[in-house]
Write a protein that holds these residues in place. Sequence first.
Motif, PDB file in Angstrom:
ATOM      1  N   GLU A  94       0.759  -1.234  -0.125  1.00 44.01           N
ATOM      2  CA  GLU A  94       0.032   0.007   0.007  1.00 44.01           C
ATOM      3  C   GLU A  94       0.836   1.040   0.007  1.00 44.01           C
ATOM      4  O   GLU A  94       0.965   2.139   0.779  1.00 44.01           O
ATOM      5  CB  GLU A  94      -0.935  -0.083   1.228  1.00 44.01           C
ATOM      6  CG  GLU A  94      -1.993  -1.190   1.251  1.00 44.01           C
ATOM      7  CD  GLU A  94      -2.991  -1.114  -0.049  1.00 44.01           C
ATOM      8  OE1 GLU A  94      -3.882  -0.188   0.149  1.00 44.01           O
ATOM      9  OE2 GLU A  94      -2.996  -1.889  -0.732  1.00 44.01           O
TER      10      GLU A  94
ATOM     11  N   ARG B  84       2.440   4.815  -1.164  1.00 45.46           N
ATOM     12  CA  ARG B  84       1.871   6.152  -1.639  1.00 45.46           C
ATOM     13  C   ARG B  84       2.816   6.805  -2.432  1.00 45.46           C
ATOM     14  O   ARG B  84       4.171   6.681  -2.363  1.00 45.46           O
ATOM     15  CB  ARG B  84       1.546   7.061  -0.233  1.00 45.46           C
ATOM     16  CG  ARG B  84       0.506   6.363   0.535  1.00 45.46           C
ATOM     17  CD  ARG B  84       0.032   7.013   2.020  1.00 45.46           C
ATOM     18  NE  ARG B  84      -0.895   6.347   2.672  1.00 45.46           N
ATOM     19  CZ  ARG B  84      -1.419   6.813   3.715  1.00 45.46           C
ATOM     20  NH1 ARG B  84      -0.752   7.939   4.331  1.00 45.46           N
ATOM     21  NH2 ARG B  84      -2.285   6.213   4.195  1.00 45.46           N
TER      22      ARG B  84
ATOM     23  N   ASP C 241       6.093   8.704   0.364  1.00 43.08           N
ATOM     24  CA  ASP C 241       5.795   7.637   1.248  1.00 43.08           C
ATOM     25  C   ASP C 241       6.811   7.564   2.227  1.00 43.08           C
ATOM     26  O   ASP C 241       8.194   7.323   1.859  1.00 43.08           O
ATOM     27  CB  ASP C 241       5.695   6.149   0.682  1.00 43.08           C
ATOM     28  CG  ASP C 241       4.985   5.232   1.795  1.00 43.08           C
ATOM     29  OD1 ASP C 241       5.412   5.294   2.745  1.00 43.08           O
ATOM     30  OD2 ASP C 241       4.004   4.486   1.411  1.00 43.08           O
TER      31      ASP C 241
ATOM     32  N   THR D 127       6.364   4.506  -5.445  1.00 43.71           N
ATOM     33  CA  THR D 127       6.291   5.854  -5.343  1.00 43.71           C
ATOM     34  C   THR D 127       6.135   6.692  -6.569  1.00 43.71           C
ATOM     35  O   THR D 127       6.164   6.038  -7.602  1.00 43.71           O
ATOM     36  CB  THR D 127       7.247   6.390  -4.333  1.00 43.71           C
ATOM     37  OG1 THR D 127       8.640   6.290  -5.235  1.00 43.71           O
ATOM     38  CG2 THR D 127       7.530   5.718  -3.108  1.00 43.71           C
TER      39      THR D 127
ATOM     40  N   LEU E 256      -7.793   7.747   1.392  1.00 45.17           N
ATOM     41  CA  LEU E 256      -6.532   7.107   0.696  1.00 45.17           C
ATOM     42  C   LEU E 256      -6.107   7.894  -0.579  1.00 45.17           C
ATOM     43  O   LEU E 256      -4.862   8.157  -0.685  1.00 45.17           O
ATOM     44  CB  LEU E 256      -6.743   5.804   0.203  1.00 45.17           C
ATOM     45  CG  LEU E 256      -6.761   4.861   1.211  1.00 45.17           C
ATOM     46  CD1 LEU E 256      -7.346   3.329   0.711  1.00 45.17           C
ATOM     47  CD2 LEU E 256      -5.348   4.630   1.645  1.00 45.17           C
TER      48      LEU E 256
ATOM     49  N   GLY F 244      -2.388  10.337  -1.196  1.00 41.74           N
ATOM     50  CA  GLY F 244      -1.400  10.190  -2.333  1.00 41.74           C
ATOM     51  C   GLY F 244      -1.380   8.539  -2.379  1.00 41.74           C
ATOM     52  O   GLY F 244      -0.379   8.191  -3.197  1.00 41.74           O
ATOM     53  N   TYR F 245      -2.273   7.846  -2.068  1.00 37.61           N
ATOM     54  CA  TYR F 245      -2.213   6.489  -2.620  1.00 37.61           C
ATOM     55  C   TYR F 245      -2.170   6.148  -4.064  1.00 37.61           C
ATOM     56  O   TYR F 245      -2.840   6.534  -4.992  1.00 37.61           O
ATOM     57  CB  TYR F 245      -3.762   5.865  -2.102  1.00 37.61           C
ATOM     58  CG  TYR F 245      -3.725   4.386  -2.433  1.00 37.61           C
ATOM     59  CD1 TYR F 245      -3.156   3.538  -1.813  1.00 37.61           C
ATOM     60  CD2 TYR F 245      -4.945   3.978  -3.097  1.00 37.61           C
ATOM     61  CE1 TYR F 245      -3.103   1.986  -2.010  1.00 37.61           C
ATOM     62  CE2 TYR F 245      -5.179   2.782  -3.397  1.00 37.61           C
ATOM     63  CZ  TYR F 245      -4.336   1.643  -2.959  1.00 37.61           C
ATOM     64  OH  TYR F 245      -4.535   0.062  -3.040  1.00 37.61           O
TER      65      TYR F 245
END
Length: 353
Positions: free
Chosen positions: A123, A125, A128, A147, A188, A192-193
């Motif tokens: 998960e 982002r 991150d 990323t 989310l 920035g998911y």
Amino acid sequence: MNIGEIARRAGVSRSTVSYALSGKRSLSEQTRRRIQDVIDELGYRPNASARALKEGRTRTLGLVIPPASQRLTDMQLGFVASVVDAAARADLDVLLSPSGGEHDRSFERVVTGSRVDGIILMEIRLRDDRVTRLQQTGLPFVGIGRTAEPEDMCWVDVDYETLISRCVQHLADLGHRHIALVNRSAELVAAGYGPGHRAQAGFARTIAERGLTGVELCCADDASAGHTCVERLLADHPEVTALATINEAALPGVYRALRHAGLEIPRDFSVTGVAAQHWAENLHPPLTAADVPADQLGAHAVDLLIQRIANPETPVRHLLLAPPISLRFTTAPAPRRSADGAAPEEDSPTAAP
């Protein structure tokens, strides 16, 4: 076949089998012979990369998952299971650790506590902090996801931008002109998911290329949220005749909302998206979808991590998968709609020709 199975059949512990293979400790001739007989019988050959791990390692991989307070989606559970299975085949254990919010201390303990030889991070982002922290420590790691600047890390990922674009292309080819994207949760996406942002990019680009009208919605990862989301979509945009989604957990609610609105899938409304294969196949009707190969992603992540642990100077590697759309039973030619979005009754003399 792995060390655990050899130990079970020989009636000894896993560590005893490891000692027999490595020669680190002396064993009785009877024990050594019993273990060797099982190895010969099974034709066991230790994984070459795993065997290359330096002595003194923990032989444990860390798998950083979303917070325990968030129910894992079927796809996320598939990633976890595939990592655990692949690690077991390499005679390695897996330590699960949640991250995010109050779980940051747990993540830090795994990173700095010499408890694991390397980490698989889920998960991810676009920006991150966990990736930055791992890069600072030098601990080997691999991402399931990437990323915004992925060149400096090893990762495996699904090409959500391409897959959502293909979903929209498929719907457009069927004559749909008003299409919605049902994304993951607003929280989310705002954080920035990566998959959420890449799905948005593929959706917006293809809507523009095909001259369509697009509607984007965020939705929490559960059936109730999916129901509410589609109710709102139908009320605010009755002209929409199809949707694409990366939110597989919301799909049962999406289906239920369409049924409650009197819309039959796919005759009155088409649904497609990105989902785990067995999840897509077990929906009713089965979902036309790009099937995410979670087992492949987990296995590749473990292989990449083992290579990084055995040789930290190994060049970073990437794997981006874009599986084809499997045509099932949730997409069909666009229905005719009246000005208020309602489908005309079949065989009605007043229906438009």
